[in-house]
Design a protein around this motif. Structure first.
Motif, PDB file in Angstrom:
ATOM      1  N   GLY A  98       0.769  -1.232   0.000  1.00 23.25           N
ATOM      2  CA  GLY A  98       0.000   0.000   0.000  1.00 23.25           C
ATOM      3  C   GLY A  98       0.802   1.285   0.000  1.00 23.25           C
ATOM      4  O   GLY A  98       0.302   2.336   0.415  1.00 23.25           O
ATOM      5  N   VAL A  99       2.046   1.224  -0.474  1.00 27.80           N
ATOM      6  CA  VAL A  99       2.859   2.442  -0.556  1.00 27.80           C
ATOM      7  C   VAL A  99       2.464   3.192  -1.822  1.00 27.80           C
ATOM      8  O   VAL A  99       2.506   2.636  -2.921  1.00 27.80           O
ATOM      9  CB  VAL A  99       4.369   2.119  -0.578  1.00 27.80           C
ATOM     10  N   SER A 100       2.077   4.437  -1.652  1.00 31.18           N
ATOM     11  CA  SER A 100       1.712   5.271  -2.791  1.00 31.18           C
ATOM     12  C   SER A 100       2.961   5.774  -3.490  1.00 31.18           C
ATOM     13  O   SER A 100       3.944   6.120  -2.846  1.00 31.18           O
ATOM     14  CB  SER A 100       0.913   6.491  -2.319  1.00 31.18           C
ATOM     15  N   LEU A 101       2.884   5.800  -4.792  1.00 32.79           N
ATOM     16  CA  LEU A 101       3.908   6.459  -5.590  1.00 32.79           C
ATOM     17  C   LEU A 101       3.170   7.578  -6.327  1.00 32.79           C
ATOM     18  O   LEU A 101       2.507   7.350  -7.322  1.00 32.79           O
ATOM     19  CB  LEU A 101       4.576   5.482  -6.558  1.00 32.79           C
ATOM     20  N   CYS A 102       3.265   8.775  -5.759  1.00 38.89           N
ATOM     21  CA  CYS A 102       2.455   9.901  -6.220  1.00 38.89           C
ATOM     22  C   CYS A 102       2.976  10.546  -7.497  1.00 38.89           C
ATOM     23  O   CYS A 102       2.306  11.394  -8.068  1.00 38.89           O
ATOM     24  CB  CYS A 102       2.342  10.944  -5.118  1.00 38.89           C
ATOM     25  N   GLY A 103       4.167  10.156  -7.935  1.00 41.55           N
ATOM     26  CA  GLY A 103       4.743  10.762  -9.117  1.00 41.55           C
ATOM     27  C   GLY A 103       5.664  11.917  -8.780  1.00 41.55           C
ATOM     28  O   GLY A 103       6.445  12.358  -9.603  1.00 41.55           O
ATOM     29  N   PHE A 104       5.573  12.413  -7.580  1.00 47.20           N
ATOM     30  CA  PHE A 104       6.422  13.530  -7.187  1.00 47.20           C
ATOM     31  C   PHE A 104       7.619  13.043  -6.384  1.00 47.20           C
ATOM     32  O   PHE A 104       8.745  13.414  -6.649  1.00 47.20           O
ATOM     33  CB  PHE A 104       5.612  14.549  -6.381  1.00 47.20           C
ATOM     34  N   CYS A 105       7.381  12.159  -5.419  1.00 47.84           N
ATOM     35  CA  CYS A 105       8.448  11.713  -4.518  1.00 47.84           C
ATOM     36  C   CYS A 105       8.979  10.324  -4.859  1.00 47.84           C
ATOM     37  O   CYS A 105       9.768   9.759  -4.114  1.00 47.84           O
ATOM     38  CB  CYS A 105       7.944  11.722  -3.075  1.00 47.84           C
ATOM     39  N   ASP A 106       8.570   9.780  -5.994  1.00 47.56           N
ATOM     40  CA  ASP A 106       8.934   8.402  -6.357  1.00 47.56           C
ATOM     41  C   ASP A 106      10.439   8.147  -6.301  1.00 47.56           C
ATOM     42  O   ASP A 106      10.885   7.152  -5.739  1.00 47.56           O
ATOM     43  CB  ASP A 106       8.439   8.063  -7.767  1.00 47.56           C
ATOM     44  N   THR A 144       2.862   9.530   1.633  1.00 48.62           N
ATOM     45  CA  THR A 144       3.509   8.380   2.258  1.00 48.62           C
ATOM     46  C   THR A 144       2.924   8.053   3.621  1.00 48.62           C
ATOM     47  O   THR A 144       2.878   8.900   4.504  1.00 48.62           O
ATOM     48  CB  THR A 144       5.027   8.650   2.417  1.00 48.62           C
ATOM     49  N   ASN A 145       2.509   6.813   3.766  1.00 47.18           N
ATOM     50  CA  ASN A 145       2.119   6.287   5.060  1.00 47.18           C
ATOM     51  C   ASN A 145       3.337   5.539   5.582  1.00 47.18           C
ATOM     52  O   ASN A 145       3.761   4.543   4.995  1.00 47.18           O
ATOM     53  CB  ASN A 145       0.919   5.347   4.901  1.00 47.18           C
ATOM     54  N   LEU A 146       3.915   6.029   6.659  1.00 43.34           N
ATOM     55  CA  LEU A 146       5.174   5.466   7.153  1.00 43.34           C
ATOM     56  C   LEU A 146       5.058   3.984   7.496  1.00 43.34           C
ATOM     57  O   LEU A 146       5.969   3.205   7.217  1.00 43.34           O
ATOM     58  CB  LEU A 146       5.682   6.255   8.362  1.00 43.34           C
ATOM     59  N   ASN A 147       3.940   3.554   8.063  1.00 40.07           N
ATOM     60  CA  ASN A 147       3.784   2.129   8.386  1.00 40.07           C
ATOM     61  C   ASN A 147       3.806   1.264   7.135  1.00 40.07           C
ATOM     62  O   ASN A 147       4.420   0.199   7.129  1.00 40.07           O
ATOM     63  CB  ASN A 147       2.494   1.893   9.178  1.00 40.07           C
ATOM     64  N   ASN A 148       3.149   1.719   6.082  1.00 37.72           N
ATOM     65  CA  ASN A 148       3.169   0.968   4.828  1.00 37.72           C
ATOM     66  C   ASN A 148       4.587   0.903   4.252  1.00 37.72           C
ATOM     67  O   ASN A 148       5.018  -0.132   3.758  1.00 37.72           O
ATOM     68  CB  ASN A 148       2.235   1.602   3.800  1.00 37.72           C
ATOM     69  N   LEU A 149       5.286   2.013   4.350  1.00 34.03           N
ATOM     70  CA  LEU A 149       6.658   2.076   3.852  1.00 34.03           C
ATOM     71  C   LEU A 149       7.572   1.144   4.653  1.00 34.03           C
ATOM     72  O   LEU A 149       8.395   0.428   4.087  1.00 34.03           O
ATOM     73  CB  LEU A 149       7.158   3.515   3.915  1.00 34.03           C
TER      74      LEU A 149
END
Length: 172
Positions: A98-106, A144-149
């Motif tokens: 469930g880690v998002s890759l928003c396109g900005f911080c990838d 970013t959800n730190l737990n998912n990361l």
């Protein structure tokens, strides 16, 4: 001033002011859009590149600092045969957790994960989570959800250690 460096596996020359920011040169001169222009604090991950296999915020790197060095951008990392397996494994673990890759911080997240696994971090280390958080401190993004990361990185480390496969060291 002409600066010579290796960009995405190719010898490169660029004529620019020596104090020009690497991020600006990569976007403006080479059209590399994965490198964003950040807030010049090095904390967003949006401007990250690999500089001699280390994560570097390119908005903080003056061009003269890359003379005779190796710069890798996310475009190359995701497609070149020497890195693409690592990219696929990282993004697979991110997606499954469930880690998002928003396109900005990838770039910041992906390069931090790459370096983390290359550091041969061990799950048994009592400072395991603290070290993970340190590696990702360059990628502070609201997506970013730190737990998912943390979970994704733990899985990435586990897969790498189980298969006795560490991340490649890029092109030599």
């Amino acid at each position: 001033m002409v600066i010579s460096f290796k960009l995405n596996g190719e010898a490169t020359l660029v004529d620019a002011l020596p104090n020009a920011r690497l991020s600006n040169v990569l976007r403006d001169e080479f059209g590399l859009k994965s490198v964003k222009i950040s807030s010049f604090d090095g904390l967003r991950g949006s401007d990250c590149v690999l500089l001699d296999e280390e994560v570097a915020p390119s908005s903080l790197v003056p061009l003269f600092n890359v003379e005779n060095r190796d710069v890798v951008t996310l475009e190359y990392f995701s497609t070149d045969k020497s890195y693409s397996q690592d990219y696929k494994l990282i993004t697979k673990c991110f997606k499954e957790n469930g880690v998002s890759l928003c396109g900005f911080c990838d770039a910041g997240k992906i390069f931090a994960a790459y370096r983390l696994v290359k550091s041969n971090i061990n799950e048994e280390d009592p400072n395991f989570e603290t070290k993970i958080k340190q590696y990702y401190s360059i990628s502070l993004c609201r997506c970013t959800n730190l737990n998912n990361l943390l979970n994704a990185t733990k899985e990435l480390v586990k897969i790498s250690s189980k298969t006795k496969r560490s991340m490649s060291y890029g092109r030599k």
